[in-house]
Structure formats: C-alpha cells, structure tokens
Design a protein around this motif. Structure first.
Motif, PDB file in Angstrom:
ATOM      1  N   GLY A  59       0.802  -1.210   0.000  1.00  0.00           N
ATOM      2  CA  GLY A  59       0.000   0.000   0.000  1.00  0.00           C
ATOM      3  C   GLY A  59       0.838   1.265   0.000  1.00  0.00           C
ATOM      4  N   CYS A  60       2.058   1.160   0.521  1.00  0.00           N
ATOM      5  CA  CYS A  60       2.966   2.317   0.554  1.00  0.00           C
ATOM      6  C   CYS A  60       3.966   2.303  -0.604  1.00  0.00           C
ATOM      7  CB  CYS A  60       3.726   2.351   1.880  1.00  0.00           C
ATOM      8  SG  CYS A  60       2.690   2.674   3.311  1.00  0.00           S
ATOM      9  N   GLY A  61       3.829   1.330  -1.494  1.00  0.00           N
ATOM     10  CA  GLY A  61       4.756   1.252  -2.617  1.00  0.00           C
ATOM     11  C   GLY A  61       6.167   0.901  -2.208  1.00  0.00           C
ATOM     12  N   LEU A  62       6.305   0.150  -1.111  1.00  0.00           N
ATOM     13  CA  LEU A  62       7.630  -0.202  -0.593  1.00  0.00           C
ATOM     14  C   LEU A  62       7.964  -1.644  -0.932  1.00  0.00           C
ATOM     15  CD1 LEU A  62       7.282   1.381   2.968  1.00  0.00           C
ATOM     16  CD2 LEU A  62       8.608   2.309   1.061  1.00  0.00           C
ATOM     17  N   SER A  63       9.209  -1.870  -1.324  1.00  0.00           N
ATOM     18  CA  SER A  63       9.679  -3.231  -1.552  1.00  0.00           C
ATOM     19  C   SER A  63      10.649  -3.618  -0.437  1.00  0.00           C
ATOM     20  CB  SER A  63      10.371  -3.349  -2.912  1.00  0.00           C
ATOM     21  OG  SER A  63      11.518  -2.519  -2.975  1.00  0.00           O
ATOM     22  N   VAL A  64      10.555  -4.876   0.001  1.00  0.00           N
ATOM     23  CA  VAL A  64      11.477  -5.371   1.018  1.00  0.00           C
ATOM     24  C   VAL A  64      12.773  -5.776   0.317  1.00  0.00           C
ATOM     25  CG1 VAL A  64      11.899  -7.143   2.762  1.00  0.00           C
ATOM     26  CG2 VAL A  64       9.617  -6.164   2.513  1.00  0.00           C
ATOM     27  N   TRP A  65      13.778  -4.954   0.492  1.00  0.00           N
ATOM     28  CA  TRP A  65      15.079  -5.295  -0.072  1.00  0.00           C
ATOM     29  C   TRP A  65      15.734  -6.390   0.770  1.00  0.00           C
ATOM     30  CZ3 TRP A  65      17.945  -5.524  -4.116  1.00  0.00           C
ATOM     31  CH2 TRP A  65      19.335  -5.660  -4.016  1.00  0.00           C
ATOM     32  N   ALA A  66      15.606  -6.294   2.115  1.00  0.00           N
ATOM     33  CA  ALA A  66      16.315  -7.243   2.978  1.00  0.00           C
ATOM     34  C   ALA A  66      15.584  -7.455   4.289  1.00  0.00           C
ATOM     35  CB  ALA A  66      17.738  -6.725   3.256  1.00  0.00           C
ATOM     36  N   TYR A  67      15.872  -8.607   4.888  1.00  0.00           N
ATOM     37  CA  TYR A  67      15.486  -8.873   6.272  1.00  0.00           C
ATOM     38  C   TYR A  67      16.748  -9.268   7.019  1.00  0.00           C
ATOM     39  CZ  TYR A  67      13.646 -11.076  10.460  1.00  0.00           C
ATOM     40  OH  TYR A  67      13.399 -11.400  11.774  1.00  0.00           O
ATOM     41  N   HIS A  68      16.933  -8.702   8.205  1.00  0.00           N
ATOM     42  CA  HIS A  68      18.114  -8.984   9.015  1.00  0.00           C
ATOM     43  C   HIS A  68      17.803 -10.120   9.989  1.00  0.00           C
ATOM     44  CE1 HIS A  68      21.702  -8.623  11.360  1.00  0.00           C
ATOM     45  NE2 HIS A  68      22.074  -7.481  10.795  1.00  0.00           N
ATOM     46  N   MET A  69      18.506 -11.235   9.820  1.00  0.00           N
ATOM     47  CA  MET A  69      18.362 -12.366  10.734  1.00  0.00           C
ATOM     48  C   MET A  69      18.658 -11.961  12.175  1.00  0.00           C
ATOM     49  SD  MET A  69      17.856 -15.603   9.620  1.00  0.00           S
ATOM     50  CE  MET A  69      18.727 -16.536  10.875  1.00  0.00           C
ATOM     51  N   PRO A  70      18.016 -12.604  13.141  1.00  0.00           N
ATOM     52  CA  PRO A  70      18.507 -12.502  14.521  1.00  0.00           C
ATOM     53  C   PRO A  70      19.943 -13.020  14.606  1.00  0.00           C
ATOM     54  CG  PRO A  70      16.337 -13.533  14.449  1.00  0.00           C
ATOM     55  CD  PRO A  70      16.824 -13.457  13.032  1.00  0.00           C
ATOM     56  N   TYR A  71      20.641 -12.634  15.646  1.00  0.00           N
ATOM     57  CA  TYR A  71      21.996 -13.141  15.867  1.00  0.00           C
ATOM     58  C   TYR A  71      22.149 -13.449  17.351  1.00  0.00           C
ATOM     59  CZ  TYR A  71      22.344  -8.138  16.817  1.00  0.00           C
ATOM     60  OH  TYR A  71      22.097  -6.863  17.260  1.00  0.00           O
ATOM     61  N   ALA A  72      23.053 -14.386  17.640  1.00  0.00           N
ATOM     62  CA  ALA A  72      23.218 -14.864  19.013  1.00  0.00           C
ATOM     63  C   ALA A  72      21.839 -15.258  19.550  1.00  0.00           C
ATOM     64  CB  ALA A  72      23.922 -13.820  19.873  1.00  0.00           C
ATOM     65  N   ALA A  73      21.447 -14.715  20.698  1.00  0.00           N
ATOM     66  CA  ALA A  73      20.150 -15.071  21.295  1.00  0.00           C
ATOM     67  C   ALA A  73      19.231 -13.861  21.351  1.00  0.00           C
ATOM     68  CB  ALA A  73      20.351 -15.649  22.685  1.00  0.00           C
ATOM     69  N   THR A  74      19.349 -12.962  20.370  1.00  0.00           N
ATOM     70  CA  THR A  74      18.563 -11.721  20.388  1.00  0.00           C
ATOM     71  C   THR A  74      17.069 -11.981  20.282  1.00  0.00           C
ATOM     72  OG1 THR A  74      19.051 -11.554  18.028  1.00  0.00           O
ATOM     73  CG2 THR A  74      20.368 -10.178  19.517  1.00  0.00           C
ATOM     74  N   VAL A  75      16.683 -13.071  19.612  1.00  0.00           N
ATOM     75  CA  VAL A  75      15.278 -13.469  19.527  1.00  0.00           C
ATOM     76  C   VAL A  75      15.190 -14.887  20.085  1.00  0.00           C
ATOM     77  CG1 VAL A  75      13.309 -13.907  18.010  1.00  0.00           C
ATOM     78  CG2 VAL A  75      14.860 -12.004  17.517  1.00  0.00           C
ATOM     79  N   PRO A  76      14.815 -15.032  21.360  1.00  0.00           N
ATOM     80  CA  PRO A  76      14.851 -16.358  21.996  1.00  0.00           C
ATOM     81  C   PRO A  76      14.103 -17.437  21.226  1.00  0.00           C
ATOM     82  CG  PRO A  76      14.487 -14.654  23.645  1.00  0.00           C
ATOM     83  CD  PRO A  76      14.412 -13.977  22.309  1.00  0.00           C
ATOM     84  N   GLU A  77      12.988 -17.061  20.580  1.00  0.00           N
ATOM     85  CA  GLU A  77      12.212 -18.052  19.837  1.00  0.00           C
ATOM     86  C   GLU A  77      12.995 -18.652  18.670  1.00  0.00           C
ATOM     87  OE1 GLU A  77       9.287 -14.623  20.794  1.00  0.00           O
ATOM     88  OE2 GLU A  77      11.453 -14.957  20.608  1.00  0.00           O
ATOM     89  N   ALA A  78      13.985 -17.919  18.196  1.00  0.00           N
ATOM     90  CA  ALA A  78      14.772 -18.387  17.053  1.00  0.00           C
ATOM     91  C   ALA A  78      15.887 -19.333  17.479  1.00  0.00           C
ATOM     92  CB  ALA A  78      15.365 -17.192  16.309  1.00  0.00           C
ATOM     93  N   GLY A  79      16.151 -19.418  18.768  1.00  0.00           N
ATOM     94  CA  GLY A  79      17.279 -20.224  19.241  1.00  0.00           C
ATOM     95  C   GLY A  79      18.575 -19.433  19.149  1.00  0.00           C
ATOM     96  N   LEU A  80      19.676 -20.094  19.433  1.00  0.00           N
ATOM     97  CA  LEU A  80      20.993 -19.457  19.367  1.00  0.00           C
ATOM     98  C   LEU A  80      21.485 -19.481  17.922  1.00  0.00           C
ATOM     99  CD1 LEU A  80      23.456 -18.212  20.757  1.00  0.00           C
ATOM    100  CD2 LEU A  80      24.267 -20.528  21.259  1.00  0.00           C
TER     101      LEU A  80
END
Length: 289
Positions: A59-80
C-alpha cells in the motif's frame, strides 16, 4: 560525484516496531526500499500478521530489499544463531532458522537475507577454526536457498548476505572475504558491506572495498568515531563517504544503499526527514562534516 543507486532505509533507524506508522513515513519522504530488522520476527512468525505487513508494504509502494536475521540469542524463539559456533547442534539450528527466514523473505517478495558470520567474541587462536565452521554452515544455508529456489520461482532473486563483524568477529579482513570467493558469487551468497564495522577492525575502508567490492550484494550505511560502532548518521564521524561510495560504484555494485543508523531521537518523522536530507547530500556529493 553523483550517485545513481537508490537509497533505502532499515527499520533499525527507528525506535520500536510500528509498521502502520513508520511505513507511510518512508513513502512520504521518498524511500522505496526497506530492510526489516530482527525485531520483525513476530510479524514473520504469524501468518495473519505477515499478510497484513505485506499489504501495508504494498500500500505504501515499498519493496522489502532485505530482512536482518537474529543473531546470538537476540530473539529467543529463534534459538541461538551462530554459524561459527563449535557446537554442531547450534550450527544445525542456525541453518534451520535461515531456512525458515528464507521462506518468509520469499513471502514478502524480498531480495536479501542478512546474517552475521559469528556471534561470540573470538580469540585470535580460534579465528581459523571459526572461519572453517562458518564456511561449512554458510554452505549448508546456500543449499537450503537452492532447494527453496527449486520449489518456489519467487525465491530466485534472494541472496544470502553475510555481514562483516567489528574487530571481535569474522570477515572484517579482505583476505577472509576472499577466502569465501567460492560462496560469494553474487548468485546465492554475497557480502553485506557494513562500512561501520570495517574501520573499527583497523582496515582502510577504501582499500577494503577496492579488494572485495565485487562480492557486495547489499550495504549498511552508518558512521562512527573510529572507537566504537556508534551507528551515527553518515557525515557525523570519520568515514570518507565520497571516496567510499565512488569506490563502491567502481566495483560495479548497483543495488540500494541502505541507511542503518541509530535513532536521531524519539520522533520518527524527524528521523526519516533527516535521513531523506542525507540521501540527497550523499547522492549529489554535497555531504559536509
């Protein structure tokens, strides 16, 4: 010097996650490419939220160029998350998390998945071992991407982008990047050029880009004082932006130049407006310190 590349913006630049408020600001100030930071994991993990996010982006005419993965344990649900971890189970979990994120990037029509090559501070005597483990993990990640591309036509433009670390980590030396040349072919994997990290590792950023620019598949633009990361806006610190961008252009990089600064302040509108102003100064070579 004038810059023909598009300039994009990472959601890392803003405090908190508010796509309904932030995405229209990006559109209002002329940004068309965005990098979603790791804080968007909950949006990716919920099917309804992911669909809603895609609708807002479109709706805003934006394209997702990238997504930044979690690293270390920054997102506990993602694991280490650590491609160079000595524990094989951690490395296997990292590959699984990458495979999951690649699917979500494809769902969003994204082009890059950014990952750190290691998470823990390395002692000098572990660097060679860590490089070997990282290479093995990244190879497995590329195999996951290749499998996804065979299943999904819409995934074929995705590239795994590996970000060089500050002095305590990997790939901040040109020889380490060159050692990954068989992986960094630009088709399935490449380098996320984070210039903020390079000079902290004692590298001449111009020479670094001169040597490894052919491997760059995305970028992070932010400045520092030569002592710590800071994530300042370009022009506030010590990095030679005109020479850096000219060297990157000579290397053949055609993708967007992505701002990954820290917050200017609590006001999102002010932050995006200032970045839009910086975009024009960098584009026209009129940035002053």
């Amino acid at each position: 010097m004038s810059i023909d590349n598009d300039f994009g913006i990472s959601t890392h630049c803003l405090a908190g996650i508010d796509p309904a408020g932030h995405l229209p600001l990006f559109e209002r100030f002329g940004f068309t490419s965005v990098e979603l930071n790791l804080g968007y994991w909950p949006w990716l993990a919920d099917g309804a939220a992911l669909a809603q996010l895609k609708k807002m982006l479109d709706g805003c005419g934006l394209s997702v160029w990238a997504y930044h993965m979690p690293y270390a344990a920054t997102v506990p649900e993602a694991g280490l998350i650590d491609p160079a971890h000595p524990d094989a189970a951690v490395r296997e979990g990292t590959v699984a998390a990458v495979a999951w994120c690649l699917e979500r990037v494809a769902d969003l029509g994204g082009r890059r998945l950014i990952i750190h090559p290691n998470a823990s501070h390395l002692q000098a005597d572990r660097r060679s071992e860590a490089m070997g483990l990282c290479r093995r993990t990244l190879r497995a990640c590329v195999e996951q991407l290749e499998a996804l591309c065979r299943r999904r036509h819409d995934a074929r433009g995705i590239v795994l982008a590996v970000e060089p670390m500050p002095p305590w980590g990997l790939l901040n030396r040109p020889d380490e990047v060159e050692a990954m040349a068989d992986l960094f072919d630009g088709r399935r994997a490449g380098l996320c050029l984070d210039v903020n990290h390079i000079n902290l590792a004692g590298q001449d950023p111009i020479e670094y880009v001169r040597r490894i620019g052919r491997f760059v598949c995305t970028t992070h633009l932010s400045d520092n004082d030569g002592l710590d990361e800071r994530h300042w806006a370009p022009g506030r610190g010590v990095l030679p932006w005109e020479q850096l961008l000219a060297e990157l252009e000579r290397s053949g990089y055609k993708g967007p130049l992505m701002f990954e600064t820290g917050q200017f302040g609590a006001d999102a509108k002010d932050t995006v407006a200032q970045l839009a102003g910086l975009r024009e100064k960098l584009r026209t070579g009129t940035l002053e310190r």
